[in-house]
Design a protein around this motif. Structure first.
Motif, mmCIF file in Angstrom:
data_model
loop_
_atom_site.group_PDB
_atom_site.id
_atom_site.type_symbol
_atom_site.label_atom_id
_atom_site.label_comp_id
_atom_site.label_asym_id
_atom_site.label_seq_id
_atom_site.Cartn_x
_atom_site.Cartn_y
_atom_site.Cartn_z
ATOM 1 N N ASP A 6 -7.392 13.397 16.125
ATOM 2 C CA ASP A 6 -6.255 12.480 16.167
ATOM 3 C C ASP A 6 -6.629 11.252 15.344
ATOM 4 O OD1 ASP A 6 -4.584 13.992 17.921
ATOM 5 O OD2 ASP A 6 -5.868 13.371 19.588
ATOM 6 N N VAL A 7 -5.704 10.801 14.520
ATOM 7 C CA VAL A 7 -5.961 9.666 13.632
ATOM 8 C C VAL A 7 -4.983 8.544 13.968
ATOM 9 C CG1 VAL A 7 -6.147 8.899 11.240
ATOM 10 C CG2 VAL A 7 -6.707 11.268 11.829
ATOM 11 N N PHE A 8 -5.505 7.317 14.064
ATOM 12 C CA PHE A 8 -4.682 6.144 14.357
ATOM 13 C C PHE A 8 -5.007 5.059 13.328
ATOM 14 C CE2 PHE A 8 -6.121 8.230 18.237
ATOM 15 C CZ PHE A 8 -4.927 8.598 18.842
ATOM 16 N N ILE A 9 -4.039 4.695 12.517
ATOM 17 C CA ILE A 9 -4.213 3.616 11.540
ATOM 18 C C ILE A 9 -3.026 2.673 11.675
ATOM 19 C CG2 ILE A 9 -4.608 3.009 9.132
ATOM 20 C CD1 ILE A 9 -5.404 5.884 8.587
ATOM 21 N N SER A 10 -3.301 1.410 11.929
ATOM 22 C CA SER A 10 -2.221 0.428 12.038
ATOM 23 C C SER A 10 -2.334 -0.586 10.907
ATOM 24 C CB SER A 10 -2.263 -0.282 13.396
ATOM 25 O OG SER A 10 -3.487 -0.950 13.581
ATOM 26 N N LYS A 11 -1.169 -1.025 10.427
ATOM 27 C CA LYS A 11 -1.060 -1.977 9.319
ATOM 28 C C LYS A 11 -1.852 -1.502 8.102
ATOM 29 C CE LYS A 11 -0.154 -6.035 12.185
ATOM 30 N NZ LYS A 11 -0.554 -7.418 12.532
ATOM 31 N N LEU A 12 -1.650 -0.248 7.762
ATOM 32 C CA LEU A 12 -2.326 0.312 6.589
ATOM 33 C C LEU A 12 -1.752 -0.281 5.309
ATOM 34 C CD1 LEU A 12 -4.058 2.506 5.075
ATOM 35 C CD2 LEU A 12 -2.019 3.954 5.207
ATOM 36 N N GLN A 13 -2.639 -0.658 4.403
ATOM 37 C CA GLN A 13 -2.244 -1.018 3.041
ATOM 38 C C GLN A 13 -3.296 -0.445 2.105
ATOM 39 O OE1 GLN A 13 -1.274 -5.116 2.369
ATOM 40 N NE2 GLN A 13 -0.495 -4.753 0.318
ATOM 41 N N ILE A 14 -2.831 0.306 1.124
ATOM 42 C CA ILE A 14 -3.752 0.986 0.221
ATOM 43 C C ILE A 14 -3.176 0.980 -1.187
ATOM 44 C CG2 ILE A 14 -2.774 3.276 0.664
ATOM 45 C CD1 ILE A 14 -5.652 4.389 0.484
ATOM 46 N N GLN A 15 -4.055 0.862 -2.165
ATOM 47 C CA GLN A 15 -3.652 0.906 -3.572
ATOM 48 C C GLN A 15 -4.779 1.528 -4.369
ATOM 49 O OE1 GLN A 15 -2.284 -2.818 -5.166
ATOM 50 N NE2 GLN A 15 -1.938 -2.011 -7.226
ATOM 51 N N GLY A 16 -4.437 2.537 -5.173
ATOM 52 C CA GLY A 16 -5.456 3.237 -5.938
ATOM 53 C C GLY A 16 -5.269 3.170 -7.437
ATOM 54 N N PHE A 17 -4.242 2.434 -7.896
ATOM 55 C CA PHE A 17 -3.975 2.362 -9.330
ATOM 56 C C PHE A 17 -3.439 0.972 -9.687
ATOM 57 C CE2 PHE A 17 -3.179 6.678 -7.801
ATOM 58 C CZ PHE A 17 -4.037 7.427 -8.598
ATOM 59 N N ASN A 18 -3.687 0.577 -10.925
ATOM 60 C CA ASN A 18 -3.097 -0.645 -11.501
ATOM 61 C C ASN A 18 -3.362 -1.894 -10.662
ATOM 62 O OD1 ASN A 18 -1.840 0.905 -13.631
ATOM 63 N ND2 ASN A 18 -0.315 1.548 -12.124
ATOM 64 N N ILE A 19 -4.598 -2.086 -10.254
ATOM 65 C CA ILE A 19 -4.965 -3.267 -9.472
ATOM 66 C C ILE A 19 -5.311 -4.406 -10.425
ATOM 67 C CG2 ILE A 19 -6.625 -4.228 -7.829
ATOM 68 C CD1 ILE A 19 -6.904 -1.417 -6.665
ATOM 69 N N GLU A 20 -4.740 -5.569 -10.165
ATOM 70 C CA GLU A 20 -4.987 -6.741 -11.000
ATOM 71 C C GLU A 20 -5.530 -7.883 -10.148
ATOM 72 O OE1 GLU A 20 -1.411 -7.735 -13.008
ATOM 73 O OE2 GLU A 20 -1.343 -5.886 -14.206
ATOM 74 N N ASN A 21 -6.509 -8.587 -10.695
ATOM 75 C CA ASN A 21 -7.109 -9.767 -10.052
ATOM 76 C C ASN A 21 -7.699 -9.454 -8.678
ATOM 77 O OD1 ASN A 21 -6.240 -11.376 -12.264
ATOM 78 N ND2 ASN A 21 -4.222 -11.603 -11.303
ATOM 79 N N ASN A 22 -8.131 -8.208 -8.488
ATOM 80 C CA ASN A 22 -8.773 -7.798 -7.231
ATOM 81 C C ASN A 22 -7.895 -8.053 -6.010
ATOM 82 O OD1 ASN A 22 -11.084 -7.089 -8.711
ATOM 83 N ND2 ASN A 22 -11.936 -9.154 -8.514
ATOM 84 N N GLN A 23 -6.580 -7.965 -6.190
ATOM 85 C CA GLN A 23 -5.652 -8.209 -5.091
ATOM 86 C C GLN A 23 -4.610 -7.106 -5.026
ATOM 87 O OE1 GLN A 23 -3.969 -12.075 -5.764
ATOM 88 N NE2 GLN A 23 -5.770 -13.177 -5.026
ATOM 89 N N PHE A 24 -4.077 -6.918 -3.804
ATOM 90 C CA PHE A 24 -2.986 -5.971 -3.640
ATOM 91 C C PHE A 24 -1.772 -6.425 -4.442
ATOM 92 C CE2 PHE A 24 -5.024 -4.700 0.475
ATOM 93 C CZ PHE A 24 -5.111 -3.342 0.200
ATOM 94 N N SER A 25 -1.088 -5.461 -5.037
ATOM 95 C CA SER A 25 0.191 -5.748 -5.673
ATOM 96 C C SER A 25 1.278 -5.798 -4.604
ATOM 97 C CB SER A 25 0.520 -4.671 -6.713
ATOM 98 O OG SER A 25 -0.480 -4.591 -7.695
ATOM 99 N N TYR A 26 2.506 -6.055 -5.055
ATOM 100 C CA TYR A 26 3.649 -6.045 -4.139
ATOM 101 C C TYR A 26 3.661 -4.729 -3.366
ATOM 102 C CZ TYR A 26 8.500 -6.005 -2.557
ATOM 103 O OH TYR A 26 9.628 -5.933 -1.793
ATOM 104 N N ALA A 27 3.909 -4.799 -2.058
ATOM 105 C CA ALA A 27 3.805 -3.621 -1.201
ATOM 106 C C ALA A 27 5.144 -2.915 -1.042
ATOM 107 C CB ALA A 27 3.262 -4.015 0.169
ATOM 108 N N SER A 28 5.119 -1.604 -1.209
ATOM 109 C CA SER A 28 6.261 -0.754 -0.886
ATOM 110 C C SER A 28 6.064 -0.257 0.537
ATOM 111 C CB SER A 28 6.340 0.422 -1.862
ATOM 112 O OG SER A 28 7.371 1.317 -1.495
#
Length: 246
Positions: free
Chosen positions: A170-192
């Motif tokens: 069983d897997v539980f992940i809350s408030k997941l945010q992930i990005q694997g492409f086109n990362i700029e300035n070591n920060q998350f881009s706008y979130a979908s």
């Protein structure tokens, strides 16, 4: 006034508290050279083996960063986030979790989309569990965010067991945010976000409104179908004579 100052101070305290909560620890990042190619964040990252052994990986992943990410791979088309843990709990000597992402062009939207295709769990380098992933995708230049991700049927983004071994997890992940492409300035881009515009509450409101409108339309239709007598008794004229037959 003093009341305004107090209210302003309370607002500043609340805003500071929210910022502290949202920035309690930085996201995990995978770099190639000087460039960050993967960012991963979750407020809770836990597994349960055989419905009994709870494995909380949140602290080891984000706070202590007692995790090996050297097997992660990055490219413009395929990205793999590999998280390796040594003795996360008693009875498990090693545990590896892989997040496999792809970046593809779709003609219908005329743009590239990044998709989390599957999640894999390897226990003790021999037990292999694979999960297919539903509704985790975003434009390639965006990150992906979801409040709840896991194996539960109640979660908006689900991990669906793909083999028999996966049914033991069983897997539980809350408030997941992930990005694997086109990362700029070591920060998350706008979130979908995984939550669509038509939430269950909106659907309930729409259905209720449609039912009420149908009742109103039916009532108006019935009123319009009412008919009146074709003749009326004129008080100034002769009385109406209704013949009676035996």
């Amino acid at each position: 006034s003093r009341r305004t100052d107090v209210v302003g101070e309370l607002r500043r305290q609340l805003m500071a508290t929210e910022e502290d909560d949202s920035l309690s620890y930085p996201p995990l990042n995978v770099t190639t050279g000087n460039d960050t190619c993967i960012l991963f964040y979750a407020s809770n990252f836990s597994l349960k083996a055989n419905s009994s052994v709870l494995i909380d990986l949140t602290n080891a992943t984000f706070v202590m960063q007692n995790v090996d990410i050297s097997s992660s791979e990055c490219s413009d088309i395929n990205t793999t986030l590999s998280l390796k843990y040594t003795k996360p709990v008693n009875g498990i000597s090693s545990l590896e979790i892989r997040f496999l992402m792809t970046n593809k062009f779709y003609g219908g939207s005329a743009r590239n989309w990044s998709t989390l295709d599957s999640v894999e769990i390897v226990q003790d380098e021999e037990k292999f569990a694979k999960f297919n992933v539903s509704v985790i995708s975003a434009p390639a230049e965006y990150s992906f965010h979801c409040q709840l991700v896991g194996t539960s049927n109640l979660y908006p983004a689900r991990l669906i067991p793909s083999n028999n071994e996966a049914r033991n997890w069983d897997v539980f992940i809350s408030k997941l945010q992930i990005q694997g492409f086109n990362i700029e300035n070591n920060q998350f881009s706008y979130a979908s976000d995984c939550t669509g515009f038509f939430t269950p509450g909106i659907w309930m409101g729409l259905v209720t409104s449609i039912i009420l409108l149908w009742i109103l339309a039916y009532g108006i239709h019935m009123i319009m179908q009412l008919t009146t007598n074709s003749r009326f008794d004129d008080p100034k004229g002769a009385a109406l004579s209704v013949p009676q037959t035996e």
